[in-house]
Structures are given as structure tokens and as C-alpha cells.
Design a protein around this motif. Structure first.
Motif, PDB file in Angstrom:
ATOM      1  N   SER A  38     -31.419  41.512  82.456  1.00 33.53           N
ATOM      2  CA  SER A  38     -31.653  41.794  83.862  1.00 33.53           C
ATOM      3  C   SER A  38     -32.441  43.081  84.052  1.00 33.53           C
ATOM      4  O   SER A  38     -33.130  43.257  85.049  1.00 33.53           O
ATOM      5  CB  SER A  38     -30.325  41.865  84.615  1.00 33.53           C
ATOM      6  N   SER A  39     -32.386  43.971  83.078  1.00 29.09           N
ATOM      7  CA  SER A  39     -33.163  45.204  83.182  1.00 29.09           C
ATOM      8  C   SER A  39     -34.650  44.943  82.961  1.00 29.09           C
ATOM      9  O   SER A  39     -35.495  45.726  83.388  1.00 29.09           O
ATOM     10  CB  SER A  39     -32.650  46.248  82.185  1.00 29.09           C
ATOM     11  N   ASP A  40     -34.989  43.835  82.285  1.00 32.14           N
ATOM     12  CA  ASP A  40     -36.388  43.485  82.050  1.00 32.14           C
ATOM     13  C   ASP A  40     -37.052  42.901  83.299  1.00 32.14           C
ATOM     14  O   ASP A  40     -38.259  42.973  83.451  1.00 32.14           O
ATOM     15  CB  ASP A  40     -36.514  42.470  80.919  1.00 32.14           C
ATOM     16  N   VAL A  41     -36.254  42.308  84.188  1.00 30.59           N
ATOM     17  CA  VAL A  41     -36.798  41.675  85.377  1.00 30.59           C
ATOM     18  C   VAL A  41     -36.920  42.714  86.481  1.00 30.59           C
ATOM     19  O   VAL A  41     -35.948  43.395  86.814  1.00 30.59           O
ATOM     20  CB  VAL A  41     -35.879  40.519  85.843  1.00 30.59           C
ATOM     21  N   PRO A  42     -38.101  42.851  87.081  1.00 23.95           N
ATOM     22  CA  PRO A  42     -38.235  43.857  88.144  1.00 23.95           C
ATOM     23  C   PRO A  42     -37.465  43.453  89.396  1.00 23.95           C
ATOM     24  O   PRO A  42     -37.496  42.301  89.821  1.00 23.95           O
ATOM     25  CB  PRO A  42     -39.748  43.889  88.407  1.00 23.95           C
ATOM     26  N   GLY A  43     -36.730  44.390  89.990  1.00 23.66           N
ATOM     27  CA  GLY A  43     -35.989  44.136  91.222  1.00 23.66           C
ATOM     28  C   GLY A  43     -34.625  43.508  91.020  1.00 23.66           C
ATOM     29  O   GLY A  43     -33.926  43.211  91.973  1.00 23.66           O
ATOM     30  N   ALA A  44     -34.213  43.265  89.779  1.00 22.22           N
ATOM     31  CA  ALA A  44     -32.910  42.642  89.526  1.00 22.22           C
ATOM     32  C   ALA A  44     -31.810  43.699  89.562  1.00 22.22           C
ATOM     33  O   ALA A  44     -32.004  44.841  89.171  1.00 22.22           O
ATOM     34  CB  ALA A  44     -32.903  41.948  88.177  1.00 22.22           C
ATOM     35  N   GLN A  45     -30.642  43.286  90.081  1.00 24.44           N
ATOM     36  CA  GLN A  45     -29.495  44.178  90.136  1.00 24.44           C
ATOM     37  C   GLN A  45     -28.355  43.556  89.348  1.00 24.44           C
ATOM     38  O   GLN A  45     -28.292  42.349  89.170  1.00 24.44           O
ATOM     39  CB  GLN A  45     -29.041  44.387  91.573  1.00 24.44           C
ATOM     40  N   THR A  46     -27.453  44.365  88.890  1.00 25.38           N
ATOM     41  CA  THR A  46     -26.297  43.838  88.184  1.00 25.38           C
ATOM     42  C   THR A  46     -25.331  43.243  89.202  1.00 25.38           C
ATOM     43  O   THR A  46     -25.309  43.647  90.372  1.00 25.38           O
ATOM     44  CB  THR A  46     -25.594  44.945  87.380  1.00 25.38           C
ATOM     45  N   PRO A  47     -24.510  42.270  88.814  1.00 26.14           N
ATOM     46  CA  PRO A  47     -23.577  41.669  89.755  1.00 26.14           C
ATOM     47  C   PRO A  47     -22.578  42.649  90.354  1.00 26.14           C
ATOM     48  O   PRO A  47     -22.127  42.485  91.474  1.00 26.14           O
ATOM     49  CB  PRO A  47     -22.853  40.616  88.925  1.00 26.14           C
ATOM     50  N   VAL A  48     -22.227  43.690  89.634  1.00 30.45           N
ATOM     51  CA  VAL A  48     -21.262  44.659  90.136  1.00 30.45           C
ATOM     52  C   VAL A  48     -21.834  45.402  91.340  1.00 30.45           C
ATOM     53  O   VAL A  48     -21.145  45.680  92.307  1.00 30.45           O
ATOM     54  CB  VAL A  48     -20.853  45.637  89.014  1.00 30.45           C
ATOM     55  N   GLU A  49     -23.103  45.693  91.321  1.00 27.12           N
ATOM     56  CA  GLU A  49     -23.726  46.386  92.445  1.00 27.12           C
ATOM     57  C   GLU A  49     -23.765  45.495  93.683  1.00 27.12           C
ATOM     58  O   GLU A  49     -23.668  45.969  94.800  1.00 27.12           O
ATOM     59  CB  GLU A  49     -25.142  46.818  92.080  1.00 27.12           C
ATOM     60  N   ASP A  50     -23.898  44.188  93.491  1.00 27.39           N
ATOM     61  CA  ASP A  50     -23.954  43.272  94.625  1.00 27.39           C
ATOM     62  C   ASP A  50     -22.601  43.124  95.308  1.00 27.39           C
ATOM     63  O   ASP A  50     -22.542  42.818  96.497  1.00 27.39           O
ATOM     64  CB  ASP A  50     -24.437  41.896  94.178  1.00 27.39           C
ATOM     65  N   LEU A  51     -21.512  43.286  94.587  1.00 28.10           N
ATOM     66  CA  LEU A  51     -20.180  43.065  95.148  1.00 28.10           C
ATOM     67  C   LEU A  51     -19.721  44.192  96.061  1.00 28.10           C
ATOM     68  O   LEU A  51     -18.794  44.012  96.848  1.00 28.10           O
ATOM     69  CB  LEU A  51     -19.161  42.874  94.029  1.00 28.10           C
ATOM     70  N   THR A  52     -20.336  45.319  96.002  1.00 33.40           N
ATOM     71  CA  THR A  52     -19.886  46.449  96.818  1.00 33.40           C
ATOM     72  C   THR A  52     -20.063  46.188  98.305  1.00 33.40           C
ATOM     73  O   THR A  52     -19.321  46.719  99.119  1.00 33.40           O
ATOM     74  CB  THR A  52     -20.632  47.726  96.438  1.00 33.40           C
ATOM     75  N   LYS A  53     -21.029  45.380  98.685  1.00 30.96           N
ATOM     76  CA  LYS A  53     -21.232  45.115 100.112  1.00 30.96           C
ATOM     77  C   LYS A  53     -20.164  44.184 100.695  1.00 30.96           C
ATOM     78  O   LYS A  53     -20.037  44.062 101.900  1.00 30.96           O
ATOM     79  CB  LYS A  53     -22.628  44.545 100.358  1.00 30.96           C
ATOM     80  N   PHE A  54     -19.380  43.504  99.833  1.00 30.54           N
ATOM     81  CA  PHE A  54     -18.338  42.608 100.317  1.00 30.54           C
ATOM     82  C   PHE A  54     -16.962  43.268 100.367  1.00 30.54           C
ATOM     83  O   PHE A  54     -15.996  42.649 100.814  1.00 30.54           O
ATOM     84  CB  PHE A  54     -18.255  41.367  99.428  1.00 30.54           C
ATOM     85  N   GLN A  55     -16.839  44.478  99.904  1.00 37.66           N
ATOM     86  CA  GLN A  55     -15.559  45.167  99.920  1.00 37.66           C
ATOM     87  C   GLN A  55     -15.238  45.625 101.334  1.00 37.66           C
ATOM     88  O   GLN A  55     -16.103  46.093 102.063  1.00 37.66           O
ATOM     89  CB  GLN A  55     -15.584  46.361  98.982  1.00 37.66           C
ATOM     90  N   ARG A  56     -13.957  45.446 101.733  1.00 37.90           N
ATOM     91  CA  ARG A  56     -13.519  45.884 103.057  1.00 37.90           C
ATOM     92  C   ARG A  56     -12.373  46.872 102.890  1.00 37.90           C
ATOM     93  O   ARG A  56     -11.221  46.545 103.094  1.00 37.90           O
ATOM     94  CB  ARG A  56     -13.049  44.682 103.880  1.00 37.90           C
ATOM     95  N   ALA A  57     -12.683  48.059 102.519  1.00 37.43           N
ATOM     96  CA  ALA A  57     -11.643  49.060 102.281  1.00 37.43           C
ATOM     97  C   ALA A  57     -11.133  49.657 103.585  1.00 37.43           C
ATOM     98  O   ALA A  57      -9.995  50.127 103.653  1.00 37.43           O
ATOM     99  CB  ALA A  57     -12.180  50.163 101.378  1.00 37.43           C
ATOM    100  N   ASP A  58     -11.945  49.608 104.650  1.00 34.35           N
ATOM    101  CA  ASP A  58     -11.536  50.247 105.899  1.00 34.35           C
ATOM    102  C   ASP A  58     -10.642  49.350 106.751  1.00 34.35           C
ATOM    103  O   ASP A  58      -9.922  49.825 107.611  1.00 34.35           O
ATOM    104  CB  ASP A  58     -12.767  50.668 106.697  1.00 34.35           C
ATOM    105  N   GLU A  59     -10.638  48.024 106.535  1.00 34.87           N
ATOM    106  CA  GLU A  59      -9.821  47.104 107.331  1.00 34.87           C
ATOM    107  C   GLU A  59      -8.613  46.631 106.523  1.00 34.87           C
ATOM    108  O   GLU A  59      -8.751  46.265 105.365  1.00 34.87           O
ATOM    109  CB  GLU A  59     -10.640  45.882 107.720  1.00 34.87           C
ATOM    110  N   PRO A  60      -7.427  46.623 107.123  1.00 39.62           N
ATOM    111  CA  PRO A  60      -6.267  46.089 106.403  1.00 39.62           C
ATOM    112  C   PRO A  60      -6.328  44.556 106.362  1.00 39.62           C
ATOM    113  O   PRO A  60      -6.946  43.918 107.206  1.00 39.62           O
ATOM    114  CB  PRO A  60      -5.074  46.568 107.240  1.00 39.62           C
ATOM    115  N   ASP A  61      -5.684  43.973 105.375  1.00 39.38           N
ATOM    116  CA  ASP A  61      -5.650  42.518 105.258  1.00 39.38           C
ATOM    117  C   ASP A  61      -4.780  41.924 106.357  1.00 39.38           C
ATOM    118  O   ASP A  61      -3.715  42.445 106.684  1.00 39.38           O
ATOM    119  CB  ASP A  61      -5.093  42.099 103.898  1.00 39.38           C
TER     120      ASP A  61
END
Length: 100
Positions: free
Chosen positions: A19-42
Motif C-alpha cells: 500500500s505504500s507503493d500506491v500513491p494516495g493509499a491509506q492503511t485500514p487503521v487510518e480509515d477507521l478513525t472517522k467511524f469512532q464515536r468517543a463523544d457519544e455514549p452507546d
């Protein structure tokens, strides 16, 4: 006589792309941060209601499937009876008390 080597295929070696060879590619771990909801309780109440609704839907589907299979078996039984040449294949329901 022909040379047997002419029928041999060629072996192509492909290098593994990271994935480092492909320009613009991100690791899956970086993509998951936008789905985290730490500020809202379940909301466990809403989650349980959705689980109950899903369970009821699945039970209804299973019940409809069993009813459909039973109906198809009864129709097949009646059709086999008629196709074998017998008469009076349909079930007759009789009231135990005669009406006078």
C-alpha cells in the motif's frame, strides 16, 4: 520433428505491491478513525430494540418458510394421488355430530 520447448509457457514474475507503493493509499487503521464515536455514549435500549425487531423478523421468515414447505408437501401428496389414478384424493372433513 518439432522442438518440444516451443510449447512451453513463459513464467512472468510479478512483484507484490504494498500500500505504500500506491500513491494516495491509506492503511485500514487510518480509515477507521472517522467511524469512532468517543463523544457519544452507546444507546443500549435502541440497540436491544433493533435486535428484538430483527429476531422477530427472522422468526416470521422461518415460520413462513415452514408453512410454505408444509403446503407444498400437501399439494404434492394430493397430486401424486390423482396422477396414480385413484379417486377421492381430497381430504373430507366430517362433523362428528349429525345435523337432523
Amino acid at each position: 520433428m518439432k522442438d518440444d520447448r516451443s510449447n512451453e509457457g513463459r513464467l512472468l514474475r510479478f512483484r507484490h505491491r504494498r500500500s505504500s507503493d500506491v500513491p494516495g493509499a491509506q492503511t485500514p487503521v487510518e480509515d477507521l478513525t472517522k467511524f469512532q464515536r468517543a463523544d457519544e455514549p452507546d444507546d443500549y435500549r435502541q440497540r436491544m430494540l433493533m435486535n428484538v425487531a430483527a429476531l422477530a423478523f427472522i422468526v416470521a421468515l422461518i415460520g413462513a418458510g415452514l408453512w410454505l414447505a408444509d403446503t407444498m408437501a400437501a399439494i404434492r401428496k394430493n397430486q401424486d394421488c390423482v396422477l396414480s389414478g385413484r379417486r377421492n384424493c381430497a381430504p373430507v372433513s366430517v362433523d362428528p355430530r349429525p345435523r337432523w
